[in-house]
Design an enzyme around this catalytic site. Structure first.
Site, PDB file in Angstrom:
ATOM      1  N   ASP A  12     -30.746  16.757 112.722  1.00  0.00           N
ATOM      2  CA  ASP A  12     -29.930  15.573 113.059  1.00  0.00           C
ATOM      3  C   ASP A  12     -30.741  14.296 113.016  1.00  0.00           C
ATOM      4  O   ASP A  12     -30.200  13.211 112.816  1.00  0.00           O
ATOM      5  CB  ASP A  12     -29.283  15.751 114.431  1.00  0.00           C
ATOM      6  CG  ASP A  12     -28.138  16.742 114.322  1.00  0.00           C
ATOM      7  OD1 ASP A  12     -28.404  17.958 114.320  1.00  0.00           O
ATOM      8  OD2 ASP A  12     -26.980  16.287 114.162  1.00  0.00           O
ATOM      9  N   GLN A  41     -20.789  27.200 116.627  1.00  0.00           N
ATOM     10  CA  GLN A  41     -20.736  26.829 115.196  1.00  0.00           C
ATOM     11  C   GLN A  41     -21.190  27.981 114.310  1.00  0.00           C
ATOM     12  O   GLN A  41     -20.720  28.127 113.182  1.00  0.00           O
ATOM     13  CB  GLN A  41     -21.627  25.603 114.925  1.00  0.00           C
ATOM     14  CG  GLN A  41     -21.127  24.296 115.511  1.00  0.00           C
ATOM     15  CD  GLN A  41     -21.729  24.011 116.866  1.00  0.00           C
ATOM     16  OE1 GLN A  41     -22.074  24.931 117.613  1.00  0.00           O
ATOM     17  NE2 GLN A  41     -21.861  22.746 117.211  1.00  0.00           N
ATOM     18  N   ARG A  50     -18.246  17.486 112.294  1.00  0.00           N
ATOM     19  CA  ARG A  50     -19.559  17.525 112.946  1.00  0.00           C
ATOM     20  C   ARG A  50     -20.593  17.903 111.900  1.00  0.00           C
ATOM     21  O   ARG A  50     -20.249  18.248 110.774  1.00  0.00           O
ATOM     22  CB  ARG A  50     -19.596  18.429 114.174  1.00  0.00           C
ATOM     23  CG  ARG A  50     -18.682  19.598 114.272  1.00  0.00           C
ATOM     24  CD  ARG A  50     -19.000  20.732 113.306  1.00  0.00           C
ATOM     25  NE  ARG A  50     -20.415  21.060 113.332  1.00  0.00           N
ATOM     26  CZ  ARG A  50     -21.063  21.640 112.356  1.00  0.00           C
ATOM     27  NH1 ARG A  50     -20.458  21.984 111.231  1.00  0.00           N
ATOM     28  NH2 ARG A  50     -22.336  21.909 112.433  1.00  0.00           N
ATOM     29  N   GLY A  51     -21.866  17.825 112.292  1.00  0.00           N
ATOM     30  CA  GLY A  51     -22.944  18.006 111.319  1.00  0.00           C
ATOM     31  C   GLY A  51     -23.385  16.621 110.865  1.00  0.00           C
ATOM     32  O   GLY A  51     -22.541  15.783 110.502  1.00  0.00           O
ATOM     33  N   ALA A  52     -24.703  16.383 110.892  1.00  0.00           N
ATOM     34  CA  ALA A  52     -25.213  15.022 110.701  1.00  0.00           C
ATOM     35  C   ALA A  52     -24.712  14.338 109.412  1.00  0.00           C
ATOM     36  O   ALA A  52     -24.163  13.229 109.469  1.00  0.00           O
ATOM     37  CB  ALA A  52     -26.734  15.035 110.771  1.00  0.00           C
ATOM     38  N   ARG A  71     -21.316   9.268 118.584  1.00  0.00           N
ATOM     39  CA  ARG A  71     -22.311  10.289 118.970  1.00  0.00           C
ATOM     40  C   ARG A  71     -23.702   9.685 118.762  1.00  0.00           C
ATOM     41  O   ARG A  71     -23.920   8.981 117.771  1.00  0.00           O
ATOM     42  CB  ARG A  71     -22.162  11.585 118.140  1.00  0.00           C
ATOM     43  CG  ARG A  71     -20.901  12.381 118.509  1.00  0.00           C
ATOM     44  CD  ARG A  71     -20.875  13.742 117.819  1.00  0.00           C
ATOM     45  NE  ARG A  71     -21.737  14.707 118.487  1.00  0.00           N
ATOM     46  CZ  ARG A  71     -21.976  15.927 117.998  1.00  0.00           C
ATOM     47  NH1 ARG A  71     -21.440  16.307 116.838  1.00  0.00           N
ATOM     48  NH2 ARG A  71     -22.751  16.774 118.645  1.00  0.00           N
ATOM     49  N   ASN A 101     -32.531  18.922 116.373  1.00  0.00           N
ATOM     50  CA  ASN A 101     -31.446  19.730 115.798  1.00  0.00           C
ATOM     51  C   ASN A 101     -30.713  20.423 116.951  1.00  0.00           C
ATOM     52  O   ASN A 101     -31.092  20.295 118.121  1.00  0.00           O
ATOM     53  CB  ASN A 101     -32.005  20.739 114.789  1.00  0.00           C
ATOM     54  CG  ASN A 101     -30.895  21.401 113.982  1.00  0.00           C
ATOM     55  OD1 ASN A 101     -30.008  20.722 113.460  1.00  0.00           O
ATOM     56  ND2 ASN A 101     -30.900  22.723 113.886  1.00  0.00           N
ATOM     57  N   LYS A 102     -29.683  21.159 116.598  1.00  0.00           N
ATOM     58  CA  LYS A 102     -28.821  21.824 117.585  1.00  0.00           C
ATOM     59  C   LYS A 102     -29.632  22.557 118.650  1.00  0.00           C
ATOM     60  O   LYS A 102     -30.616  23.232 118.340  1.00  0.00           O
ATOM     61  CB  LYS A 102     -27.891  22.792 116.843  1.00  0.00           C
ATOM     62  CG  LYS A 102     -26.936  23.587 117.698  1.00  0.00           C
ATOM     63  CD  LYS A 102     -26.134  22.752 118.663  1.00  0.00           C
ATOM     64  CE  LYS A 102     -25.334  21.636 117.994  1.00  0.00           C
ATOM     65  NZ  LYS A 102     -24.797  20.664 118.973  1.00  0.00           N
TER      66      LYS A 102
HETATM   67  O1  MRU Z   1     -23.139  19.243 117.289  1.00  0.00           O
HETATM   68  P1  MRU Z   1     -23.108  19.448 115.802  1.00  0.00           P
HETATM   69  O2  MRU Z   1     -22.284  20.620 115.380  1.00  0.00           O
HETATM   70  O3  MRU Z   1     -22.740  18.173 115.078  1.00  0.00           O
HETATM   71  O4  MRU Z   1     -24.613  19.770 115.437  1.00  0.00           O
HETATM   72  C1  MRU Z   1     -24.925  20.048 114.092  1.00  0.00           C
HETATM   73  C2  MRU Z   1     -26.347  20.417 113.870  1.00  0.00           C
HETATM   74  O5  MRU Z   1     -27.151  20.400 114.773  1.00  0.00           O
HETATM   75  C3  MRU Z   1     -26.760  20.723 112.474  1.00  0.00           C
HETATM   76  O6  MRU Z   1     -27.774  21.672 112.443  1.00  0.00           O
HETATM   77  C4  MRU Z   1     -27.290  19.426 111.816  1.00  0.00           C
HETATM   78  O7  MRU Z   1     -26.375  18.369 111.980  1.00  0.00           O
HETATM   79  C5  MRU Z   1     -27.547  19.603 110.381  1.00  0.00           C
HETATM   80  S1  MRU Z   1     -26.033  19.746 109.484  1.00  0.00           S
HETATM   81  C6  MRU Z   1     -26.333  19.821 107.869  1.00  0.00           C
END
Ligand code: MRU
Length: 336
Positions: free
Chosen positions: A226, A185, A52-54, A86, A236-237
């Site tokens: 994201d 996370q 996970r993470g963009a 996603r 973002n999250k």
């Molecule tokens: O649902 P996730 O864990 O994929 O969400 C991740 C985030 O929102 C991060 O802040 C974002 O992807 C930046 S990661 C460098």
């Protein structure tokens, strides 16, 4: 104490003609790698939060596409299955477009491109680390949300990369990490990454942020993204938007750190960003244990949109946009 800004965490690895992903659902207490042999398996791993993470999602999708090319499978189908994994992180679609635009089904060529995407992301993170660190004063505290470290990227991290670089420069005294419900996370991944690097961290409940801001006034809130639209709005999250409002109220500064692969210049504003809605069980239960009453309804948007006007700086590998506007975003994006 380690003063190095080099993270040792490896979340994505190409080995023996397969993609190996560190299973982020079970960290920090279990360390297991999951092997993906097809684009479909890679898409499952993305959807189910193994990776996970963009930026990490984009890199994994590129390798997933290469897996099907190497096996001679249908690449249009590989593209489709990965694109459906996603919806919010634009890095996924950016990486797939870059792979498809090579217009080849040659597996070795596509694997080389995936490796290049991976390597470029690591480089971008180190560059952003230095740019972001230059904005931070000496001896300060900062607050971060979700996980934006080596686990969420090719390595080093975006927001966490800035924190790593600024800590290595001796600037950061203490990091507060929001726990980041419902997937935690912050608690499971960010606290773990920072502790691996001996960077002092305190974990906070998401709901404690405003009180902490009033009492401690960290200098910066530093987050990843994201998807960033042409006017500088940032998806973002979930919880990021609340942090930005709270930061503004308390006179703190708000920094977003993301490579330009997270920019979506085709969308005029954040209102147009598709926001992933995840299963309600992620809210009503914790790690498989039901918490809310049986049958309780819940909503679970995985991301929110922070308006550009709440953001002091967007840090990218091409430079920094302060007080983002459509014009400033376009100027930075078009830099070579
Ligand atoms: O649902 P996730 O864990 O994929 O969400 C991740 C985030 O929102 C991060 O802040 C974002 O992807 C930046 S990661 C460098």
């Amino acid at each position: 104490m380690s003063q190095s800004s080099q993270s040792q965490v490896v979340a994505i690895e190409w080995r023996q003609q397969s993609l190996f992903l560190l299973d982020q659902r079970v960290l920090p207490h279990e360390h297991s790698m999951i092997e993906c042999k097809t684009a479909a398996e890679t898409a499952d791993a993305i959807r189910e939060m193994v990776v996970r993470g963009a930026p990490a999602i984009g890199i994994s999708a590129a390798y997933g596409y290469a897996l099907d090319a190497l096996a001679g499978r249908d690449l249009a189908e590989a593209y489709k299955v990965l694109a459906e994994s996603r919806p919010t992180a634009v890095n996924l679609f950016w990486a797939l477009e870059r792979m498809a635009s090579l217009n080849t089904s040659d597996g070795q060529t596509l694997l080389a491109e995936a490796r290049k995407i991976h390597e470029e992301d690591i480089q971008a993170n180190h560059t952003m680390g230095q740019f972001g660190a230059s904005l931070i004063s000496d001896g300060v505290q900062v607050y971060t949300h979700c996980n934006t470290g080596a686990l969420a990227t090719g390595g080093h991290g975006t927001a966490l990369g800035v924190i790593r670089s600024a800590f290595a420069d001796g600037k950061i005294q203490h990091v507060y990490a929001g726990e980041t419900r419902p997937w935690l996370q912050g608690a499971r991944l960010t606290a773990w990454e920072l502790m691996q690097d001996d960077i002092p961290v305190s974990l906070v409940c998401d709901g404690a942020a405003a009180q902490l801001f009033r009492a401690e006034k960290p200098e910066w809130v530093i987050v990843g993204a994201d998807r960033i639209t042409a006017n500088g709005d940032v998806a973002n999250k979930i919880g990021t938007y609340s942090l930005a409002v709270n930061a503004k109220h308390h006179g703190m500064k708000f920094m977003v750190v993301a490579p330009t692969t997270t920019f979506d210049m085709e969308l005029a504003s954040g209102d147009l960003i598709p926001i992933e809605q995840r299963p309600m069980q992620e809210v009503t239960s914790i790690q498989g244990k039901q918490i809310a009453p049986e049958g309780c309804n819940a909503i679970n948007p995985s991301f929110d949109v922070t308006p550009a006007e709440l953001i002091d700086a967007i840090v990218t590998e091409k430079g920094i946009v302060r007080n983002p506007t459509t014009e400033a975003m376009a100027e930075l994006f078009n830099r070579s």
